[in-house]
Scaffold this motif. Structure first.
Motif, PDB file in Angstrom:
ATOM      1  N   CYS A   1       0.685  -1.133  -0.620  1.00  0.00           N
ATOM      2  CA  CYS A   1      -0.178   0.470   0.009  1.00  0.00           C
ATOM      3  C   CYS A   1       0.884   0.969  -0.051  1.00  0.00           C
ATOM      4  O   CYS A   1       2.038   1.467   0.475  1.00  0.00           O
ATOM      5  CB  CYS A   1      -0.607   0.278   0.977  1.00  0.00           C
ATOM      6  N   PRO A   2       0.947   2.139  -1.369  1.00  0.00           N
ATOM      7  CA  PRO A   2       1.608   3.377  -0.837  1.00  0.00           C
ATOM      8  C   PRO A   2       0.985   4.742  -0.403  1.00  0.00           C
ATOM      9  O   PRO A   2       1.451   5.567  -0.515  1.00  0.00           O
ATOM     10  CB  PRO A   2       1.934   3.575  -2.519  1.00  0.00           C
ATOM     11  N   ALA A   3      -0.280   4.890   0.182  1.00  0.00           N
ATOM     12  CA  ALA A   3      -1.322   6.016   1.239  1.00  0.00           C
ATOM     13  C   ALA A   3      -0.615   6.631   2.418  1.00  0.00           C
ATOM     14  O   ALA A   3       0.497   5.515   3.280  1.00  0.00           O
ATOM     15  CB  ALA A   3      -2.134   5.220   1.581  1.00  0.00           C
ATOM     16  N   LYS A   4       0.022   7.708   2.466  1.00  0.00           N
ATOM     17  CA  LYS A   4       0.832   8.021   2.831  1.00  0.00           C
ATOM     18  C   LYS A   4       0.445   7.943   4.445  1.00  0.00           C
ATOM     19  O   LYS A   4       1.047   8.349   5.325  1.00  0.00           O
ATOM     20  CB  LYS A   4       0.805   9.740   2.984  1.00  0.00           C
ATOM     21  N   THR A   5      -1.055   7.711   4.706  1.00  0.00           N
ATOM     22  CA  THR A   5      -1.342   8.021   5.759  1.00  0.00           C
ATOM     23  C   THR A   5      -1.297   6.427   6.748  1.00  0.00           C
ATOM     24  O   THR A   5      -0.651   6.424   8.218  1.00  0.00           O
ATOM     25  CB  THR A   5      -3.140   8.350   6.318  1.00  0.00           C
ATOM     26  N   VAL A   6      -0.960   5.232   5.763  1.00  0.00           N
ATOM     27  CA  VAL A   6      -1.016   4.150   6.198  1.00  0.00           C
ATOM     28  C   VAL A   6       0.586   4.261   6.519  1.00  0.00           C
ATOM     29  O   VAL A   6       1.042   3.282   7.251  1.00  0.00           O
ATOM     30  CB  VAL A   6      -0.946   2.708   4.925  1.00  0.00           C
ATOM     31  N   ASN A   7       1.911   4.522   5.163  1.00  0.00           N
ATOM     32  CA  ASN A   7       3.068   4.676   5.292  1.00  0.00           C
ATOM     33  C   ASN A   7       2.931   5.340   6.664  1.00  0.00           C
ATOM     34  O   ASN A   7       4.415   4.806   7.655  1.00  0.00           O
ATOM     35  CB  ASN A   7       3.491   5.277   4.218  1.00  0.00           C
ATOM     36  N   LYS A   8       2.843   6.295   7.159  1.00  0.00           N
ATOM     37  CA  LYS A   8       3.245   7.370   8.418  1.00  0.00           C
ATOM     38  C   LYS A   8       3.007   6.167   9.420  1.00  0.00           C
ATOM     39  O   LYS A   8       3.946   6.137  10.649  1.00  0.00           O
ATOM     40  CB  LYS A   8       2.633   8.647   8.135  1.00  0.00           C
ATOM     41  N   SER A   9       2.088   4.824   9.687  1.00  0.00           N
ATOM     42  CA  SER A   9       1.654   4.281  11.005  1.00  0.00           C
ATOM     43  C   SER A   9       1.950   2.793  11.049  1.00  0.00           C
ATOM     44  O   SER A   9       2.028   2.017  10.667  1.00  0.00           O
ATOM     45  CB  SER A   9      -0.012   4.414  10.671  1.00  0.00           C
ATOM     46  N   ARG A  10       3.365   2.745   9.668  1.00  0.00           N
ATOM     47  CA  ARG A  10       4.175   1.837   9.701  1.00  0.00           C
ATOM     48  C   ARG A  10       3.528   0.660   9.235  1.00  0.00           C
ATOM     49  O   ARG A  10       3.623  -0.569   9.762  1.00  0.00           O
ATOM     50  CB  ARG A  10       5.042   1.564  10.760  1.00  0.00           C
ATOM     51  N   GLY A  11       2.523   0.908   7.733  1.00  0.00           N
ATOM     52  CA  GLY A  11       2.192  -0.068   7.182  1.00  0.00           C
ATOM     53  C   GLY A  11       2.738  -0.038   6.184  1.00  0.00           C
ATOM     54  O   GLY A  11       2.844   1.132   5.804  1.00  0.00           O
ATOM     55  N   GLY A  12       2.077  -1.068   5.354  1.00  0.00           N
ATOM     56  CA  GLY A  12       1.998  -1.352   3.671  1.00  0.00           C
ATOM     57  C   GLY A  12       3.506  -1.290   3.318  1.00  0.00           C
ATOM     58  O   GLY A  12       4.638  -2.235   3.456  1.00  0.00           O
ATOM     59  N   ALA A  13       3.500  -0.011   2.340  1.00  0.00           N
ATOM     60  CA  ALA A  13       5.460  -0.334   1.460  1.00  0.00           C
ATOM     61  C   ALA A  13       6.454  -0.174   1.884  1.00  0.00           C
ATOM     62  O   ALA A  13       6.972  -0.062   2.285  1.00  0.00           O
ATOM     63  CB  ALA A  13       4.772   0.679   0.241  1.00  0.00           C
ATOM     64  N   ILE A  14       6.170   1.111   3.583  1.00  0.00           N
ATOM     65  CA  ILE A  14       6.759   1.651   4.019  1.00  0.00           C
ATOM     66  C   ILE A  14       7.544   0.363   4.685  1.00  0.00           C
ATOM     67  O   ILE A  14       9.164   0.297   5.009  1.00  0.00           O
ATOM     68  CB  ILE A  14       6.740   2.369   5.278  1.00  0.00           C
ATOM     69  N   LEU A  15       7.360  -0.299   5.279  1.00  0.00           N
ATOM     70  CA  LEU A  15       8.201  -1.712   5.954  1.00  0.00           C
ATOM     71  C   LEU A  15       8.872  -2.287   4.838  1.00  0.00           C
ATOM     72  O   LEU A  15      10.173  -3.100   4.767  1.00  0.00           O
ATOM     73  CB  LEU A  15       7.071  -2.836   5.911  1.00  0.00           C
ATOM     74  N   LEU A  16       9.186  -2.202   3.656  1.00  0.00           N
ATOM     75  CA  LEU A  16       9.751  -2.502   2.394  1.00  0.00           C
ATOM     76  C   LEU A  16      11.326  -1.989   2.636  1.00  0.00           C
ATOM     77  O   LEU A  16      12.724  -2.301   2.116  1.00  0.00           O
ATOM     78  CB  LEU A  16       9.501  -2.834   1.582  1.00  0.00           C
ATOM     79  N   ASN A  17      11.989  -1.288   3.857  1.00  0.00           N
ATOM     80  CA  ASN A  17      12.551  -0.711   4.056  1.00  0.00           C
ATOM     81  C   ASN A  17      13.195  -1.723   5.120  1.00  0.00           C
ATOM     82  O   ASN A  17      14.038  -1.460   5.708  1.00  0.00           O
ATOM     83  CB  ASN A  17      12.479   0.848   5.170  1.00  0.00           C
ATOM     84  N   GLU A  18      12.467  -2.203   5.630  1.00  0.00           N
ATOM     85  CA  GLU A  18      12.412  -3.087   7.151  1.00  0.00           C
ATOM     86  C   GLU A  18      12.869  -4.756   6.779  1.00  0.00           C
ATOM     87  O   GLU A  18      12.016  -5.734   7.062  1.00  0.00           O
ATOM     88  CB  GLU A  18      12.208  -3.013   7.833  1.00  0.00           C
ATOM     89  N   PRO A  19      13.140  -5.618   5.388  1.00  0.00           N
ATOM     90  CA  PRO A  19      13.572  -6.810   5.392  1.00  0.00           C
ATOM     91  C   PRO A  19      13.876  -7.248   6.351  1.00  0.00           C
ATOM     92  O   PRO A  19      12.410  -9.014   6.659  1.00  0.00           O
ATOM     93  CB  PRO A  19      14.817  -6.837   4.277  1.00  0.00           C
ATOM     94  N   GLU A  20      13.948  -7.608   8.190  1.00  0.00           N
ATOM     95  CA  GLU A  20      13.705  -8.516   9.014  1.00  0.00           C
ATOM     96  C   GLU A  20      12.335  -8.463   9.784  1.00  0.00           C
ATOM     97  O   GLU A  20      12.498  -9.347   9.098  1.00  0.00           O
ATOM     98  CB  GLU A  20      15.516  -7.989   9.637  1.00  0.00           C
ATOM     99  N   LEU A  21      12.453  -7.275   9.969  1.00  0.00           N
ATOM    100  CA  LEU A  21      10.565  -7.329   9.715  1.00  0.00           C
ATOM    101  C   LEU A  21       9.896  -8.078   9.172  1.00  0.00           C
ATOM    102  O   LEU A  21       8.795  -8.535  10.091  1.00  0.00           O
ATOM    103  CB  LEU A  21      10.456  -6.201  10.293  1.00  0.00           C
ATOM    104  N   LEU A  22       9.857  -7.430   7.712  1.00  0.00           N
ATOM    105  CA  LEU A  22       9.293  -8.517   6.751  1.00  0.00           C
ATOM    106  C   LEU A  22       9.655 -10.117   7.378  1.00  0.00           C
ATOM    107  O   LEU A  22       7.745 -10.942   7.417  1.00  0.00           O
ATOM    108  CB  LEU A  22       9.817  -8.364   5.317  1.00  0.00           C
TER     109      LEU A  22
END
Length: 314
Positions: free
Chosen positions: A98-119
């Protein structure tokens, strides 16, 4: 080869899932995401977005439905996935696209692709909590701002337990701007051992043929292309089977549109129902001149009774 209907937040709800899966060609579909934060959600939260849970996680046409979760807390996602299975979910999908800014700001969706270990931890926890017979799958983009970590993220998801991977062939920063970089789907499939689905910019049978050629994968997830051309999955399915196919015309589409309006009026408050109809019509204008004429008539109309009349004579 399989064809899936994409989970599109605010667009593909149970009404459109019902109508589009009736058109044929779709092997499975996915709910809009259920947002998981810091607690176990009540059954109502799942039933709101996935009423199909009450009938075996199938659409009325008998197409299997996967329940999609979005969040960043591995333990909480695992608890909610397990609970969802106990009330009828037959497959769990995890959203990392998910690319939505509100989702990414709350650590959801595409922002987690910056944290492969968390994935990896999320997939491991969810896979461990869900009954072995229930598939766990994931959807990702190529990255947040670049493709530098694409392959690492794909490996992390599969190593954690994802049994299928849908790759939206753009980064979060790319949004929905063309082109989709289908060549990256091929690179992902090279480094993982599970089936990979290509997603993004497939608007026609010819697009899918090009996507298949570039990506090297047969599996595809259709989003806006299928909403704007409801028989697109049927066209692709017919082509793969070597069957003759007649494209859906306005005469075949109009009853679906009328059914959509009836269901929307029942589900949505009168002040919002016209917007839902216009939303789908706007996408249909891409392929149907009749939809463009109807959309122009309805553009400023918000009276449901008046819309009844305009739709009936379209």
């Amino acid at each position: 080869m399989q064809i899936a209907l994409a989970p599109m937040e605010g667009l593909v709800d149970e009404i459109l899932r019902d109508l589009l899966t009736r058109c044929g060609g779709i092997d499975w579909c996915v709910t809009e995401f259920v947002r998981v934060c810091d607690r176990l959600l009540p059954a109502s939260s799942f039933h709101k977005l996935a009423p199909e849970l009450r009938r075996g996680s199938l659409t009325a046409a008998g197409v299997p439905l996967r329940l999609q979760l979005l969040g960043s807390d591995p333990a909480c996602l695992a608890d909610n996935a397990a609970y969802a299975c106990s009330i009828g979910a037959t497959a769990i999908d995890l959203n990392f696209g998910c690319p939505a800014k509100t989702v990414n700001k709350s650590r959801g969706g595409a922002i987690l692709l910056n944290e492969p270990e968390l994935l990896w931890r999320i997939l491991r926890e969810v896979r461990g909590a869900v009954p072995a017979a229930i598939p766990v799958t994931a959807k990702m983009r190529l990255g947040f701002s670049s493709t530098d970590g694409t392959l690492e993220c794909a490996r992390a998801l599969v190593d954690g337990g994802a049994q299928q991977l849908v790759v939206h062939a753009r980064t979060k920063v790319d949004g929905y701007k063309p082109p989709a970089h289908w060549e990256w789907v091929a690179r992902v499939q090279e480094v993982v051992t599970v089936p990979v689905y290509a997603n993004g910019e497939v608007w026609s049978l010819e697009d899918w043929q090009r996507c298949r050629s570039v990506s090297g994968v047969d599996n595809v997830m259709l989003g806006r292309g299928l909403v704007s051309r409801p028989d697109l999955a049927r066209q692709i399915a017919a082509w793969r089977e070597g069957l003759e196919f007649s494209p859906m015309g306005w005469k075949e589409l109009k009853p679906l549109l009328e059914d959509f309006w009836r269901q929307a009026r029942y589900k949505v408050a009168p002040r919002y129902a016209p917007g839902r109809l216009k939303q789908w019509l706007a996408l249909l204008t891409r392929n149907y001149p009749e939809a463009k004429r109807l959309f122009d008539e309805l553009r400023r109309e918000n009276d449901c009774e008046r819309i009844d009349i305009l739709l009936a004579r379209a």
